[in-house]
Design an enzyme around this catalytic site. Structure first.
Site, PDB file in Angstrom:
ATOM      1  N   GLY A  39      25.639  -1.968  16.698  1.00  0.00           N
ATOM      2  CA  GLY A  39      25.970  -1.569  15.329  1.00  0.00           C
ATOM      3  C   GLY A  39      27.458  -1.370  15.121  1.00  0.00           C
ATOM      4  O   GLY A  39      28.274  -1.866  15.894  1.00  0.00           O
ATOM      5  N   LEU A  89      29.090  -2.740  12.748  1.00  0.00           N
ATOM      6  CA  LEU A  89      29.374  -4.176  12.735  1.00  0.00           C
ATOM      7  C   LEU A  89      30.753  -4.483  12.144  1.00  0.00           C
ATOM      8  O   LEU A  89      31.213  -3.816  11.223  1.00  0.00           O
ATOM      9  CB  LEU A  89      28.301  -4.902  11.921  1.00  0.00           C
ATOM     10  CG  LEU A  89      26.872  -4.746  12.451  1.00  0.00           C
ATOM     11  CD1 LEU A  89      25.903  -5.545  11.586  1.00  0.00           C
ATOM     12  CD2 LEU A  89      26.749  -5.165  13.910  1.00  0.00           C
ATOM     13  N   GLY A 112      33.876  -9.617  14.118  1.00  0.00           N
ATOM     14  CA  GLY A 112      33.527 -10.267  15.391  1.00  0.00           C
ATOM     15  C   GLY A 112      32.022 -10.484  15.473  1.00  0.00           C
ATOM     16  O   GLY A 112      31.535 -11.562  15.845  1.00  0.00           O
ATOM     17  N   HIS A 113      31.254  -9.438  15.096  1.00  0.00           N
ATOM     18  CA  HIS A 113      29.789  -9.591  15.071  1.00  0.00           C
ATOM     19  C   HIS A 113      29.392 -10.658  14.059  1.00  0.00           C
ATOM     20  O   HIS A 113      28.525 -11.480  14.321  1.00  0.00           O
ATOM     21  CB  HIS A 113      29.115  -8.269  14.662  1.00  0.00           C
ATOM     22  CG  HIS A 113      29.258  -7.168  15.659  1.00  0.00           C
ATOM     23  ND1 HIS A 113      29.937  -6.002  15.383  1.00  0.00           N
ATOM     24  CD2 HIS A 113      28.796  -7.037  16.923  1.00  0.00           C
ATOM     25  CE1 HIS A 113      29.887  -5.206  16.426  1.00  0.00           C
ATOM     26  NE2 HIS A 113      29.209  -5.803  17.388  1.00  0.00           N
ATOM     27  N   GLN A 125      23.495   2.534  29.027  1.00  0.00           N
ATOM     28  CA  GLN A 125      24.719   1.860  29.464  1.00  0.00           C
ATOM     29  C   GLN A 125      25.966   2.727  29.334  1.00  0.00           C
ATOM     30  O   GLN A 125      27.065   2.278  29.614  1.00  0.00           O
ATOM     31  CB  GLN A 125      24.893   0.524  28.746  1.00  0.00           C
ATOM     32  CG  GLN A 125      25.265   0.610  27.276  1.00  0.00           C
ATOM     33  CD  GLN A 125      25.262  -0.771  26.630  1.00  0.00           C
ATOM     34  OE1 GLN A 125      24.221  -1.346  26.362  1.00  0.00           O
ATOM     35  NE2 GLN A 125      26.441  -1.314  26.379  1.00  0.00           N
ATOM     36  N   GLY A 157      30.015 -12.161  22.712  1.00  0.00           N
ATOM     37  CA  GLY A 157      31.453 -12.385  22.569  1.00  0.00           C
ATOM     38  C   GLY A 157      32.140 -12.339  23.932  1.00  0.00           C
ATOM     39  O   GLY A 157      31.738 -11.594  24.824  1.00  0.00           O
ATOM     40  N   SER A 168      36.573  -4.535  17.886  1.00  0.00           N
ATOM     41  CA  SER A 168      35.612  -3.748  18.653  1.00  0.00           C
ATOM     42  C   SER A 168      35.116  -2.630  17.745  1.00  0.00           C
ATOM     43  O   SER A 168      35.889  -2.130  16.901  1.00  0.00           O
ATOM     44  CB  SER A 168      36.320  -3.128  19.867  1.00  0.00           C
ATOM     45  OG  SER A 168      35.576  -2.039  20.362  1.00  0.00           O
ATOM     46  N   SER A 169      33.867  -2.236  17.918  1.00  0.00           N
ATOM     47  CA  SER A 169      33.354  -1.119  17.114  1.00  0.00           C
ATOM     48  C   SER A 169      34.163   0.142  17.394  1.00  0.00           C
ATOM     49  O   SER A 169      34.296   1.013  16.532  1.00  0.00           O
ATOM     50  CB  SER A 169      31.882  -0.867  17.449  1.00  0.00           C
ATOM     51  OG  SER A 169      31.164  -2.044  17.201  1.00  0.00           O
ATOM     52  N   ARG A 170      34.706   0.224  18.598  1.00  0.00           N
ATOM     53  CA  ARG A 170      35.494   1.413  18.961  1.00  0.00           C
ATOM     54  C   ARG A 170      36.787   1.519  18.157  1.00  0.00           C
ATOM     55  O   ARG A 170      37.348   2.608  18.027  1.00  0.00           O
ATOM     56  CB  ARG A 170      35.817   1.396  20.458  1.00  0.00           C
ATOM     57  CG  ARG A 170      34.613   1.660  21.329  1.00  0.00           C
ATOM     58  CD  ARG A 170      35.046   1.922  22.769  1.00  0.00           C
ATOM     59  NE  ARG A 170      33.997   2.593  23.502  1.00  0.00           N
ATOM     60  CZ  ARG A 170      32.991   1.996  24.093  1.00  0.00           C
ATOM     61  NH1 ARG A 170      32.884   0.683  24.032  1.00  0.00           N
ATOM     62  NH2 ARG A 170      32.065   2.683  24.735  1.00  0.00           N
TER      63      ARG A 170
HETATM   64  O1  PAF Z   1      27.990  -5.626  23.850  1.00  0.00           O
HETATM   65  C1  PAF Z   1      27.240  -4.762  23.360  1.00  0.00           C
HETATM   66  O2  PAF Z   1      27.372  -4.365  22.207  1.00  0.00           O
HETATM   67  C2  PAF Z   1      26.127  -4.172  24.212  1.00  0.00           C
HETATM   68  O3  PAF Z   1      26.514  -4.087  25.540  1.00  0.00           O
HETATM   69  C3  PAF Z   1      24.799  -4.955  24.090  1.00  0.00           C
HETATM   70  C4  PAF Z   1      24.937  -6.379  24.574  1.00  0.00           C
HETATM   71  C5  PAF Z   1      24.353  -4.952  22.627  1.00  0.00           C
HETATM   72  C6  PAF Z   1      23.716  -4.271  24.915  1.00  0.00           C
HETATM   73  O4  PAF Z   1      23.476  -2.975  24.486  1.00  0.00           O
END
Ligand code: PAF
Length: 282
Positions: free
Chosen positions: A31, A33, A36-37, A61, A149, A187-189
């Site tokens: 999310g 978004l 890039g997405h 993760q 990506g 990046s979302s960040r």
């Molecule tokens: O790249 C990401 O946003 C995440 O690592 C992914 C591939 C959606 C897995 O949670």
């Protein structure tokens, strides 16, 4: 665009699409978004009849709880954005329970050593979490192709390995890094960067570009040293790692060999926010 939250709903949609011989592209996301997405989603729409976009902040993760808590969550605006793109998009936004049941745990993977380099060293367990969630998603969505990506180049190589290990038939498609005009990789960040940090962060790509320009004439040692020096007196950006690595196994190198593909990888902290980037060198 359709929004689904339940595993059984997406499975029944997918089954009916497959009956109509429709191909399914899959863009997994967490999310928040950005363009890039959208570039991945547009490519998937060009190459498939339906595209599933998952929006799921995957708890397994994150090796750092604070990072998980602070990760931007913008489901309403993400959905609004996607509803303008195409009616062939299915958004799958499940709860953790829908994906993991009662046990939010990772499978322990051996990705042939890829998982021990760079991000793997600094984010223990990260790639087990990525591998586990993608295994679940690939089983639920059963896509023909899945799009990733190259900003997360190590992740991309690991996903290719995951598909081999799990013997899955999905084709993995790597897509170029999408950058701001000033070079900052999207990046979302980035949504968490303050004005100062936004102003200095393009330095990351400027450094990578300089390394690429000098790669033919300077030694790896000289390049590593030069990159460290660029961050020495920088109040906003702190270097976590810079490595020049072989594309094949992502092991960092001390010297170059002919007929081998290399990439430079970097991770930098802007305050609390961790930014990564990479560039092909030859
Ligand atoms: O790249 C990401 O946003 C995440 O690592 C992914 C591939 C959606 C897995 O949670």
């Amino acid at each position: 665009m359709r929004l689904l939250k339940k595993r059984r709903d997406i499975q029944s949609d997918v089954a009916s699409l497959k009956k109509q011989n429709k191909t399914i592209g899959f863009v997994p996301t967490m999310g928040a978004l950005h363009m890039g997405h959208l570039a991945l989603i547009k490519r998937a729409l060009n190459e498939n009849q339906t595209v599933v976009v998952s929006i799921f902040v995957n708890p397994t993760q994150f090796n750092n709880q604070e990072d998980l808590v602070n990760y931007p969550r913008t489901l309403d605006s993400d959905i609004e954005l996607l509803s303008d793109v195409s009616k062939e998009i299915i958004v799958f936004a499940p709860s953790p329970k829908e994906i993991y049941g009662d046990q939010v745990t990772s499978i322990s993977y051996n990705f042939g050593g890829l998982e021990n380099q760079m991000e793997g060293k600094f984010r223990p367990g990260h790639f087990d979490g990525v591998g586990t969630v993608l295994k679940h998603f690939f089983e639920i969505v059963t896509p023909d192709k899945a799009y990733f990506g190259e900003k997360d180049f190590q992740q991309l190589q690991i996903v290719r390995r995951l598909v081999d290990i799990e013997n899955m038939s999905v084709q993995i498609v790597g897509c170029p890094i999408y950058r701001e005009e000033n070079g900052l990789a999207l990046s979302s960040r980035n949504k968490r960067l303050n004005q100062n940090q936004l102003e200095v962060s393009p330095l990351i790509y400027q450094i990578l570009t300089q390394v690429k320009n000098d790669f033919g004439t300077k030694s790896v040692h000289m390049l590593n040293k030069w990159v460290s020096e660029q961050f020495e007196n920088n109040d906003e950006l702190t270097l976590e790692y810079f490595e020049i690595a072989k594309v094949s196994d992502l092991k960092s190198i001390q010297r170059k060999y002919k007929n081998t593909k290399y990439r430079a990888f970097i991770a930098v902290f802007a305050g609390e926010i961790r930014l990564i980037d990479n560039i092909a060198l030859n």
